[in-house]
Design a protein around this motif. Structure first.
Motif, mmCIF file in Angstrom:
data_model
loop_
_atom_site.group_PDB
_atom_site.id
_atom_site.type_symbol
_atom_site.label_atom_id
_atom_site.label_comp_id
_atom_site.label_asym_id
_atom_site.label_seq_id
_atom_site.Cartn_x
_atom_site.Cartn_y
_atom_site.Cartn_z
ATOM 1 N N LEU A 183 39.804 -37.349 -23.154
ATOM 2 C CA LEU A 183 38.757 -38.344 -22.901
ATOM 3 C C LEU A 183 38.901 -39.532 -23.846
ATOM 4 O O LEU A 183 38.819 -40.684 -23.429
ATOM 5 C CB LEU A 183 37.372 -37.719 -23.081
ATOM 6 C CG LEU A 183 36.826 -36.906 -21.915
ATOM 7 C CD1 LEU A 183 35.610 -36.099 -22.355
ATOM 8 C CD2 LEU A 183 36.489 -37.810 -20.743
ATOM 9 N N ALA A 184 39.124 -39.249 -25.125
ATOM 10 C CA ALA A 184 39.268 -40.317 -26.118
ATOM 11 C C ALA A 184 40.483 -41.195 -25.822
ATOM 12 O O ALA A 184 40.458 -42.396 -26.091
ATOM 13 C CB ALA A 184 39.370 -39.722 -27.519
ATOM 14 N N LEU A 185 41.521 -40.607 -25.244
ATOM 15 C CA LEU A 185 42.723 -41.361 -24.892
ATOM 16 C C LEU A 185 42.592 -42.061 -23.533
ATOM 17 O O LEU A 185 43.525 -42.746 -23.101
ATOM 18 C CB LEU A 185 43.946 -40.432 -24.856
ATOM 19 C CG LEU A 185 44.373 -39.818 -26.183
ATOM 20 C CD1 LEU A 185 45.477 -38.775 -25.956
ATOM 21 C CD2 LEU A 185 44.851 -40.888 -27.147
ATOM 22 N N ALA A 186 41.454 -41.867 -22.876
ATOM 23 C CA ALA A 186 41.192 -42.459 -21.553
ATOM 24 C C ALA A 186 42.226 -42.002 -20.520
ATOM 25 O O ALA A 186 42.670 -42.782 -19.667
ATOM 26 C CB ALA A 186 41.101 -43.974 -21.625
ATOM 27 N N LYS A 187 42.624 -40.738 -20.592
ATOM 28 C CA LYS A 187 43.559 -40.163 -19.629
ATOM 29 C C LYS A 187 42.832 -39.812 -18.340
ATOM 30 O O LYS A 187 41.622 -39.562 -18.333
ATOM 31 C CB LYS A 187 44.196 -38.884 -20.196
ATOM 32 C CG LYS A 187 45.027 -39.100 -21.435
ATOM 33 C CD LYS A 187 46.292 -39.866 -21.126
ATOM 34 C CE LYS A 187 47.156 -40.019 -22.370
ATOM 35 N NZ LYS A 187 48.430 -40.651 -22.071
ATOM 36 N N ARG A 188 43.572 -39.766 -17.260
ATOM 37 C CA ARG A 188 43.024 -39.204 -16.029
ATOM 38 C C ARG A 188 42.880 -37.703 -16.275
ATOM 39 O O ARG A 188 43.805 -37.053 -16.794
ATOM 40 C CB ARG A 188 43.978 -39.459 -14.869
ATOM 41 C CG ARG A 188 43.491 -38.850 -13.575
ATOM 42 C CD ARG A 188 44.454 -39.080 -12.444
ATOM 43 N NE ARG A 188 43.965 -38.451 -11.245
ATOM 44 C CZ ARG A 188 44.728 -38.214 -10.182
ATOM 45 N NH1 ARG A 188 46.000 -38.581 -10.176
ATOM 46 N NH2 ARG A 188 44.212 -37.622 -9.123
ATOM 47 N N ILE A 189 41.735 -37.158 -15.911
ATOM 48 C CA ILE A 189 41.452 -35.751 -16.181
ATOM 49 C C ILE A 189 41.001 -35.073 -14.901
ATOM 50 O O ILE A 189 40.136 -35.576 -14.184
ATOM 51 C CB ILE A 189 40.344 -35.597 -17.245
ATOM 52 C CG1 ILE A 189 40.801 -36.207 -18.568
ATOM 53 C CG2 ILE A 189 39.951 -34.131 -17.419
ATOM 54 C CD1 ILE A 189 39.690 -36.320 -19.596
ATOM 55 N N ILE A 190 41.593 -33.913 -14.649
ATOM 56 C CA ILE A 190 41.164 -33.054 -13.550
ATOM 57 C C ILE A 190 40.763 -31.716 -14.154
ATOM 58 O O ILE A 190 41.571 -31.078 -14.843
ATOM 59 C CB ILE A 190 42.274 -32.852 -12.501
ATOM 60 C CG1 ILE A 190 42.735 -34.204 -11.929
ATOM 61 C CG2 ILE A 190 41.789 -31.927 -11.392
ATOM 62 C CD1 ILE A 190 43.940 -34.110 -11.016
#
Length: 117
Positions: free
Chosen positions: A78-85
């Motif tokens: 989240l902190a790295l602003a990654k796409r998360i599933i």
């Protein structure tokens, strides 16, 4: 998890996930030093830094089966602003954030990735 990595590879995704490929732990060993465990943690964070998508398999809330590292990794992604599933359960409040994609089962998440690739 290794099976999931193989399925991702078949879709054209490269997964830098060292722990899931068994590169952290020796099945014949039960204990690791604090330094060894810190090294594994650093590798996990490095793997998240280079990935495009973080896929997190959650457990039923209040179950005791896991060690909890996925919670830290989810926060880091989240902190790295990654796409998360997230796949599985809405294990904690962070899984409910609107920027997180959610699927109940792996097959649904895999279909979502197939459409993107």
């Amino acid at each position: 998890m290794l099976g999931n990595l193989q399925e991702l590879a078949a879709l054209g995704y490269e997964a830098p996930c060292r722990w899931a490929r068994g590169l952290h732990e020796d099945e014949n060993r039960k204990e690791y030093t604090r330094e060894e465990r810190a090294h594994f943690a650093r590798e996990d964070l490095e793997d998240l830094q280079v990935c495009d998508v973080g896929i997190f398999f959650t457990e039923e809330p209040l179950s005791t089966a896991g060690r909890g590292g996925r919670h830290v990794e989810l926060g880091y992604a989240l902190a790295l602003a990654k796409r998360i599933i997230v796949v599985g359960f809405l294990e904690n409040v962070f899984c409910c954030l609107p920027e997180i994609e959610y699927e109940v089962i792996w097959e649904q998440a895999k279909r979502r990735l197939e459409m993107d690739y």
